[in-house]
Motif scaffolding. Structure first.
Motif, short mmCIF file in Angstrom:
data_model
loop_
_atom_site.label_atom_id
_atom_site.label_comp_id
_atom_site.label_asym_id
_atom_site.label_seq_id
_atom_site.Cartn_x
_atom_site.Cartn_y
_atom_site.Cartn_z
N SER A 127 0.42 -1.99 -0.21
CA SER A 127 -0.01 0.08 -0.18
C SER A 127 0.59 1.39 -0.03
O SER A 127 0.31 2.25 -0.23
CB SER A 127 -0.67 -0.41 1.44
OG SER A 127 -1.75 -1.23 1.00
N TYR A 128 2.28 1.44 0.24
CA TYR A 128 2.83 2.38 0.23
C TYR A 128 4.25 2.66 -0.90
O TYR A 128 4.91 1.05 -1.19
CB TYR A 128 3.84 2.38 1.71
CG TYR A 128 3.17 2.56 3.18
CD1 TYR A 128 2.43 1.28 3.32
CD2 TYR A 128 3.13 3.29 3.88
CE1 TYR A 128 2.29 1.51 4.46
CE2 TYR A 128 2.78 3.99 4.67
CZ TYR A 128 1.78 3.15 4.83
OH TYR A 128 1.36 2.94 6.37
N GLY A 174 5.84 5.95 1.78
CA GLY A 174 5.18 7.38 2.46
C GLY A 174 4.45 6.70 1.87
O GLY A 174 3.42 6.41 0.53
N ASN A 175 2.65 7.96 1.66
CA ASN A 175 1.52 7.74 0.90
C ASN A 175 2.19 7.70 -0.63
O ASN A 175 1.01 6.96 -1.96
CB ASN A 175 0.47 8.10 0.86
CG ASN A 175 0.36 8.22 2.28
OD1 ASN A 175 0.04 6.77 3.06
ND2 ASN A 175 -0.10 9.10 3.41
N ARG A 228 9.48 13.07 -4.63
CA ARG A 228 10.63 13.46 -4.69
C ARG A 228 11.35 14.61 -3.33
O ARG A 228 13.08 14.97 -3.24
CB ARG A 228 11.00 14.50 -5.97
CG ARG A 228 11.10 13.73 -7.18
CD ARG A 228 11.37 14.55 -8.14
NE ARG A 228 10.74 14.27 -9.90
CZ ARG A 228 12.07 13.37 -10.24
NH1 ARG A 228 13.23 13.59 -9.78
NH2 ARG A 228 11.09 13.06 -11.31
N THR A 229 10.24 14.68 -1.98
CA THR A 229 10.67 15.25 -1.34
C THR A 229 10.43 14.67 -0.02
O THR A 229 9.43 13.48 0.17
CB THR A 229 9.82 16.69 -1.37
OG1 THR A 229 8.18 16.28 -1.80
CG2 THR A 229 10.29 17.74 -2.14
N HIS A 230 11.54 14.72 1.19
CA HIS A 230 10.78 14.18 1.92
C HIS A 230 10.04 13.90 3.33
O HIS A 230 9.59 13.08 3.58
CB HIS A 230 12.52 13.52 2.33
CG HIS A 230 12.80 14.92 3.29
ND1 HIS A 230 12.94 15.42 4.54
CD2 HIS A 230 14.34 16.04 3.11
CE1 HIS A 230 13.33 16.88 4.42
NE2 HIS A 230 13.60 16.66 3.50
N GLY A 231 9.45 15.18 3.21
CA GLY A 231 8.64 15.18 3.71
C GLY A 231 7.26 14.38 3.82
O GLY A 231 7.00 13.99 5.12
N PRO A 232 6.71 13.82 2.61
CA PRO A 232 5.67 12.56 2.73
C PRO A 232 6.21 11.89 3.17
O PRO A 232 5.28 10.91 3.70
CB PRO A 232 5.09 13.07 1.72
CG PRO A 232 6.28 14.76 1.07
CD PRO A 232 6.82 14.53 1.55
N TYR A 233 6.59 10.98 3.55
CA TYR A 233 7.63 9.96 3.59
C TYR A 233 7.29 10.17 5.00
O TYR A 233 8.06 10.61 6.03
CB TYR A 233 9.05 9.34 2.94
CG TYR A 233 8.83 9.56 1.47
CD1 TYR A 233 8.89 10.56 1.35
CD2 TYR A 233 8.60 8.20 0.95
CE1 TYR A 233 9.59 10.57 -0.35
CE2 TYR A 233 9.00 7.94 -0.35
CZ TYR A 233 9.40 8.97 -0.66
OH TYR A 233 9.19 9.15 -3.01
N ARG A 234 6.84 9.18 5.50
CA ARG A 234 6.26 8.48 7.04
C ARG A 234 7.03 7.67 7.55
O ARG A 234 7.58 8.14 8.70
CB ARG A 234 5.03 8.27 7.47
CG ARG A 234 4.08 7.68 8.25
CD ARG A 234 2.85 7.39 8.07
NE ARG A 234 2.66 7.03 9.82
CZ ARG A 234 0.90 6.55 9.42
NH1 ARG A 234 0.35 6.23 8.49
NH2 ARG A 234 0.90 6.64 11.10
#
Length: 122
Positions: free
Chosen positions: A31-32, A99-100, A104-110
């Motif tokens: 799912s990721y 992440g969802n 290319r940016t690291h912010g959205p990766y959980r």
């Protein structure tokens, strides 16, 4: 408890190859989206490659395009980064992330792994 564990780093001569693996547990891996990032000493963490949940879409930094390949095996809960034609400037700690969205940016990766060192000698 989510865990991402990278492996496969090491020391290689310029022009050589390495394959990094990232084994995931504690999440529904399929799912990721998954991403690879790297951070060299004194530099900010930078995007390397990303892959969507199915593996049907991949994205690369310009600096690695044509040399690196990201892939995933949802049956094994693992994402890979095949690195060919390595250069000294590829030296860094490499991190995988979940992440969802494959961005290319690291912010959205959980979720993030602990990293694996890749060193390329000239």
């Amino acid at each position: 408890q989510v865990q991402l564990v990278e492996s496969g780093g090491g020391l290689v001569q310029a022009g050589g190859s390495l394959r990094l693996s990232c084994a995931a547990s504690g999440l529904t891996f399929s799912s990721y989206a998954m991403g690879w990032f790297r951070q060299a000493p004194g530099k900010e963490r930078e995007f390397v490659a990303a892959i969507n949940w199915s593996g049907g879409s991949t994205y690369y930094a310009d600096s690695v395009k044509g040399r690196f390949t990201i892939s995933r095996d949802n049956a094994k809960n693992t994402v890979y980064l095949q690195m060919n034609s390595l250069k000294p400037e590829d030296t860094a700690v490499y991190y995988c992330a979940a992440g969802n969205l494959a961005v290319r940016t690291h912010g959205p990766y959980r979720y993030w792994g602990q990293g694996t060192q890749v060193s390329v000698s000239s």
